[in-house]
Design a protein around this motif. Structure first.
Motif, PDB file in Angstrom:
ATOM      1  N   PRO A  33      50.901 115.116  66.324  1.00  0.00           N
ATOM      2  CA  PRO A  33      50.439 116.504  66.468  1.00  0.00           C
ATOM      3  C   PRO A  33      51.051 117.420  65.417  1.00  0.00           C
ATOM      4  CG  PRO A  33      51.062 115.589  68.599  1.00  0.00           C
ATOM      5  CD  PRO A  33      51.534 114.621  67.555  1.00  0.00           C
ATOM      6  N   ALA A  34      50.241 118.332  64.906  1.00  0.00           N
ATOM      7  CA  ALA A  34      50.676 119.194  63.817  1.00  0.00           C
ATOM      8  C   ALA A  34      51.757 120.179  64.229  1.00  0.00           C
ATOM      9  CB  ALA A  34      49.478 119.960  63.259  1.00  0.00           C
ATOM     10  N   ASP A  35      51.918 120.428  65.530  1.00  0.00           N
ATOM     11  CA  ASP A  35      52.870 121.448  65.971  1.00  0.00           C
ATOM     12  C   ASP A  35      54.235 120.881  66.337  1.00  0.00           C
ATOM     13  OD1 ASP A  35      52.091 120.121  68.245  1.00  0.00           O
ATOM     14  OD2 ASP A  35      51.509 121.913  69.372  1.00  0.00           O
ATOM     15  N   LEU A  36      54.463 119.592  66.086  1.00  0.00           N
ATOM     16  CA  LEU A  36      55.791 119.038  66.348  1.00  0.00           C
ATOM     17  C   LEU A  36      56.831 119.656  65.417  1.00  0.00           C
ATOM     18  CD1 LEU A  36      55.308 115.183  66.842  1.00  0.00           C
ATOM     19  CD2 LEU A  36      55.660 116.932  68.599  1.00  0.00           C
ATOM     20  N   THR A  37      58.068 119.654  65.861  1.00  0.00           N
ATOM     21  CA  THR A  37      59.192 120.040  65.016  1.00  0.00           C
ATOM     22  C   THR A  37      60.278 118.975  65.153  1.00  0.00           C
ATOM     23  OG1 THR A  37      60.171 121.369  66.802  1.00  0.00           O
ATOM     24  CG2 THR A  37      58.717 122.513  65.238  1.00  0.00           C
ATOM     25  N   GLY A  38      61.231 119.029  64.241  1.00  0.00           N
ATOM     26  CA  GLY A  38      62.335 118.086  64.312  1.00  0.00           C
ATOM     27  C   GLY A  38      62.039 116.781  63.611  1.00  0.00           C
ATOM     28  N   HIS A  39      62.852 115.774  63.921  1.00  0.00           N
ATOM     29  CA  HIS A  39      62.784 114.479  63.253  1.00  0.00           C
ATOM     30  C   HIS A  39      62.110 113.473  64.182  1.00  0.00           C
ATOM     31  CE1 HIS A  39      64.838 112.230  59.786  1.00  0.00           C
ATOM     32  NE2 HIS A  39      63.976 111.385  60.316  1.00  0.00           N
ATOM     33  N   HIS A  40      61.122 112.712  63.644  1.00  0.00           N
ATOM     34  CA  HIS A  40      60.361 111.789  64.482  1.00  0.00           C
ATOM     35  C   HIS A  40      60.132 110.478  63.755  1.00  0.00           C
ATOM     36  CE1 HIS A  40      59.467 114.892  67.499  1.00  0.00           C
ATOM     37  NE2 HIS A  40      59.381 115.701  66.445  1.00  0.00           N
ATOM     38  N   ASP A  41      59.927 109.428  64.543  1.00  0.00           N
ATOM     39  CA  ASP A  41      59.687 108.087  64.029  1.00  0.00           C
ATOM     40  C   ASP A  41      58.254 107.690  64.340  1.00  0.00           C
ATOM     41  OD1 ASP A  41      60.804 105.378  63.038  1.00  0.00           O
ATOM     42  OD2 ASP A  41      59.865 104.878  64.954  1.00  0.00           O
ATOM     43  N   VAL A  42      57.523 107.249  63.300  1.00  0.00           N
ATOM     44  CA  VAL A  42      56.174 106.736  63.467  1.00  0.00           C
ATOM     45  C   VAL A  42      56.176 105.264  63.034  1.00  0.00           C
ATOM     46  CG1 VAL A  42      53.760 106.942  62.776  1.00  0.00           C
ATOM     47  CG2 VAL A  42      55.159 109.003  62.983  1.00  0.00           C
ATOM     48  N   ARG A  43      55.640 104.412  63.889  1.00  0.00           N
ATOM     49  CA  ARG A  43      55.660 102.979  63.582  1.00  0.00           C
ATOM     50  C   ARG A  43      54.255 102.412  63.805  1.00  0.00           C
ATOM     51  NH1 ARG A  43      59.897  99.520  62.867  1.00  0.00           N
ATOM     52  NH2 ARG A  43      59.581  97.299  63.275  1.00  0.00           N
ATOM     53  N   LEU A  44      53.694 101.823  62.754  1.00  0.00           N
ATOM     54  CA  LEU A  44      52.364 101.240  62.794  1.00  0.00           C
ATOM     55  C   LEU A  44      52.481  99.736  62.614  1.00  0.00           C
ATOM     56  CD1 LEU A  44      50.628 103.727  60.321  1.00  0.00           C
ATOM     57  CD2 LEU A  44      50.771 103.955  62.810  1.00  0.00           C
ATOM     58  N   THR A  45      51.900  98.976  63.507  1.00  0.00           N
ATOM     59  CA  THR A  45      51.878  97.520  63.380  1.00  0.00           C
ATOM     60  C   THR A  45      50.463  97.114  62.999  1.00  0.00           C
ATOM     61  OG1 THR A  45      53.616  97.291  65.029  1.00  0.00           O
ATOM     62  CG2 THR A  45      52.311  95.326  64.523  1.00  0.00           C
ATOM     63  N   LEU A  46      50.326  96.364  61.902  1.00  0.00           N
ATOM     64  CA  LEU A  46      49.022  96.032  61.353  1.00  0.00           C
ATOM     65  C   LEU A  46      48.667  94.581  61.623  1.00  0.00           C
ATOM     66  CD1 LEU A  46      49.343  97.683  57.818  1.00  0.00           C
ATOM     67  CD2 LEU A  46      48.730  98.755  59.988  1.00  0.00           C
ATOM     68  N   THR A  47      47.349  94.326  61.606  1.00  0.00           N
ATOM     69  CA  THR A  47      46.878  92.941  61.621  1.00  0.00           C
ATOM     70  C   THR A  47      46.032  92.739  60.382  1.00  0.00           C
ATOM     71  OG1 THR A  47      44.927  93.584  62.908  1.00  0.00           O
ATOM     72  CG2 THR A  47      46.849  92.826  64.110  1.00  0.00           C
TER      73      THR A  47
END
Length: 469
Positions: free
Chosen positions: A455-469
């Protein structure tokens, strides 16, 4: 100095070139808060300001991108200089800047400028017989980018508009940009609560005109430009082909044919193919069959978004080869490091990221134009920004939307993991990791929880993890 994005991946050459591109944009070419066009160009102009913002600066340096975009306006219009044919690319970059930053104040300033500029261009440059806009190609401001006519051997100038017939041709890239600009205007209008329908209708009409007049069914490609008498020039224009895909001019069938049929020279896709009669492999024209990394970068972006990850990775490999970093995935035999490089280029192009390269040897080569050899300028900003864009938009598949970020990566099949750490987006900082190779996201997580949107309105530090096939 604020922290910068760090790329970690199995290919150290790509990591080194990515860091060199960051330095090019943020250190070498940002002066006084404005992003210059490159080592040989002390100020920005519309085309460069737009492409540099669109491909990297709006994300990595949003204040400088905003100020650079506004620096090429005046009097309520995009600057009315002698390169009028591609002025409206500014609208594409302006809307992208809003998508990336959410800057509502900029949106309120940018939409009237873009809309007023389009009104001027509609009045002065739209050919009602064909529904196409007149003028040169987006990239080809030099006459070396055109056959005869509009080239005229009796004229000595290098500038395309010193050739009268160049005012009247209707080029693929330019008209693809107009279609994209009309769509950008529609989205800006809708975001401001205004009526988007007239812009959408004009976008559809421009795309339909391109497909009617410029498509070559027998070749499975678009032609280069239409003469005012309706003759279609059959040359291949790489930037125009890419933009036809990026701006939705090409439908799925045409996009697939363009991806399959576009010619590539040993070091990459070239500006215009084949060589004009006055040039050749030993003496290529400056805007003809020669490698401009910016054009290659936009082409690679189109391939990533158009469902051809193989051609996207081919282009990333080609660019690493030109920059001296070797192949992106370690496999293609023709992506070997350049045999001969200028003494100041360095092993990963730190003092390089040149403007133009020879399409066979891979050495920096500014090409021939009007009887002389031109330089290939170092530290060319869009050579850096389009490379950064291929990493962000291609490898990691970042897609900017008003509500936030989605992802559509294209990662080499044998990679195990790649990370962008410290990526600043609006009010947050992201660590983005893709695990595995391929193009299909099997699992997407935000801070450990399933999510298909950041979401565009998040603040702070975040982790995004994508697992691909």
């Amino acid at each position: 100095m604020p922290p910068r994005t760090v790329l970690t991946c199995p290919q150290p050459e790509l990591v080194a070139v990515y860091q060199a591109a960051l330095r090019n944009l943020l250190d070498v070419n940002t002066n006084g808060g404005i992003i210059r066009a490159g080592g040989g160009y002390p100020t920005p102009w519309t085309r460069d300001a737009s492409i540099n913002s669109w491909y990297a600066a709006s994300l990595l340096s949003p204040d400088a991108a905003r100020d650079t975009l506004m620096a090429v306006t005046g009097g309520g219009l995009v600057q009315q200089d002698d390169q009028w044919w591609d002025q409206i690319i500014w609208a594409v970059a302006a809307w992208h800047h809003v998508l990336v930053t959410g800057d509502e104040e900029f949106l309120a300033r940018a939409y009237p400028i873009a809309a007023a500029t389009m009104e001027v261009l509609d009045k002065e440059r739209l050919d009602g017989r064909y529904g196409l806009y007149r003028g040169g190609a987006v990239m080809q401001d030099g006459i070396s980018g055109y056959p005869e006519p509009p080239n005229d051997p009796a004229v000595g100038s290098s500038f395309v508009l010193d050739y009268p017939e160049a005012h009247r041709i209707m080029c693929l890239s330019t008209n693809a940009v107009y279609a994209g600009a009309h769509r950008a205007l529609a989205r800006m209008a809708a975001a401001l609560g205004a009526d988007a329908r007239p812009h959408l209708e004009r976008a559809d009409a421009t795309a339909a005109a391109v497909n009617r007049w410029l498509w070559r069914e027998e070749a499975g490609l678009y032609g280069y430009f239409l003469h005012e008498d309706g003759r279609l020039d059959p040359h291949q224009e790489a930037l125009g082909l890419a933009m036809a895909i990026l701006f939705g001019v090409a439908d799925e069938r045409r996009a697939a044919l363009v991806a399959a049929n576009t010619h590539r020279e040993p070091r990459g896709v070239v500006n215009v193919w084949p060589h004009f009669d006055r040039y050749g492999p030993e003496r290529p024209g400056r805007h003809n069959a020669i490698c401009w990394p910016m054009v290659m970068g936009v082409w690679g972006d189109a391939m990533a978004r158009g469902g051809r990850p193989d051609r996207f990775l081919e282009t990333l490999t080609d660019l690493l080869g030109l920059y001296g970093g070797g192949p992106a995935d370690g496999d293609p035999a023709d992506a070997r490091p350049t045999e001969a490089r200028p003494a100041d280029a360095g092993p990963t192009g730190d003092a390089g990221l040149y403007e133009v390269y020879h399409a066979i040897t891979g050495v920096p080569d500014g090409g021939r134009q009007q009887g002389r050899q031109w330089p290939s300028e170092p530290h060319q900003t869009w050579s850096a920004t389009t490379l950064l864009g291929l990493v962000h938009h291609g490898l990691f598949g970042i897609r900017f939307e008003p509500e936030g970020l989605r992802f559509s990566p294209a990662v080499p099949a044998h990679w195990t993991e790649a990370t962008l750490s410290g990526l600043r987006y609006r009010g947050m900082t992201l660590d983005l990791t893709v695990v595995g190779g391929g193009t299909r996201v099997r699992d997407a997580r935000l801070d450990g929880r399933p999510a298909d949107l950041v979401p565009a309105d998040l603040t702070g530090h975040h982790d995004v993890r994508l697992t691909l096939t």
